[in-house]
Design a protein around this motif. Structure first.
Motif, mmCIF file in Angstrom:
data_model
loop_
_atom_site.group_PDB
_atom_site.id
_atom_site.type_symbol
_atom_site.label_atom_id
_atom_site.label_comp_id
_atom_site.label_asym_id
_atom_site.label_seq_id
_atom_site.Cartn_x
_atom_site.Cartn_y
_atom_site.Cartn_z
ATOM 1 N N ASN A 62 40.707 59.582 44.303
ATOM 2 C CA ASN A 62 41.610 58.442 44.339
ATOM 3 C C ASN A 62 42.306 58.423 45.691
ATOM 4 O OD1 ASN A 62 44.149 57.020 44.116
ATOM 5 N ND2 ASN A 62 43.797 56.961 41.914
ATOM 6 N N LEU A 98 31.971 61.908 43.823
ATOM 7 C CA LEU A 98 32.349 60.495 43.907
ATOM 8 C C LEU A 98 32.175 59.770 42.577
ATOM 9 C CD1 LEU A 98 30.789 59.372 47.294
ATOM 10 C CD2 LEU A 98 33.227 59.444 46.727
ATOM 11 N N GLY A 105 33.073 55.695 44.502
ATOM 12 C CA GLY A 105 32.862 55.473 45.923
ATOM 13 C C GLY A 105 31.402 55.558 46.288
ATOM 14 N N LEU A 140 35.728 54.982 49.479
ATOM 15 C CA LEU A 140 36.235 55.025 48.111
ATOM 16 C C LEU A 140 36.560 53.628 47.598
ATOM 17 C CD1 LEU A 140 38.540 58.093 48.667
ATOM 18 C CD2 LEU A 140 36.344 58.073 47.505
#
Length: 144
Positions: A10, A80, A84, A142
Motif C-alpha cells: 500500500n 504485489l 500493482g 502500485l
C-alpha cells in the motif's frame, strides 16, 4: 478475518526497508531439464551430470541463470498480487547454483515515490550458505 487485499503493498504505508516475503526453491533435475528445454538451451551443464562434473568441472548440474531471474520476478509478483505491476526487472548472476541446493529469493523496498505510485526494490537470491549469488533490482507501479 484478513483477506489477501490486506497483505498487498500500500502506497500509504510502504516504506524503505520493508521486506518482501521470501520464497525458497529447490529445483530437481526434471524441473531444470524442462526449463532449459522451454528456452531451447541445450548446454549440457544443465542436464548431463558426467559432462558438467568431468568435462566442465562443476560440482553438479548447474541451475540456469534465467531461472533464477524468473524466481526474482515471481517473488515480486507474489508480493504485489493484484496491488500493482512489475515495470522493470534486472539481475546479474554472480555465482553458480547447483541441483540439491536450497535457494532463497527475497528483497526489500529501496525507495517509494508516492507521486508516481512507484517503488524501487532491491532483490537477491542467496544460497544455503547465505552467499548472494543473484542480486537484482525492480521497479513496480502500485495501484491505488
Amino acid at each position: 478475518m484478513s483477506g489477501v487485499s490486506d497483505r498487498l503493498p500500500n502506497l500509504d504505508t510502504l516504506k524503505p526497508g520493508d521486506e518482501l516475503p521470501a520464497r525458497t526453491h529447490r529445483p530437481d533435475n526434471v524441473q531444470l531439464f524442462f526449463y532449459n528445454a522451454a528456452l531451447w538451451n541445450a548446454h549440457r551443464i544443465h542436464y548431463d551430470l558426467p559432462y558438467a562434473t568431468d568435462v566442465e568441472g562443476y560440482p553438479g548440474l548447474v541451475i540456469a541463470g534465467p531461472l533464477m531471474g524468473d524466481w526474482l520476478g515471481q517473488c515480486v509478483e507474489a508480493w504485489l498480487g493484484d496491488g500493482g505491476a512489475l515495470v522493470n526487472l534486472e539481475y546479474s548472476n554472480r555465482g553458480a547454483a547447483y541441483i540439491g541446493e536450497t535457494l532463497t529469493a527475497d528483497g526489500t523496498v529501496e525507495s517509494v515515490d508516492a507521486a508516481k505510485g512507484e517503488a524501487s526494490l532491491t532483490l537477491f537470491i542467496r544460497n544455503e550458505a547465505g552467499d548472494l549469488i543473484t542480486p537484482g533490482r525492480a521497479l513496480v507501479r502500485l495501484h491505488g
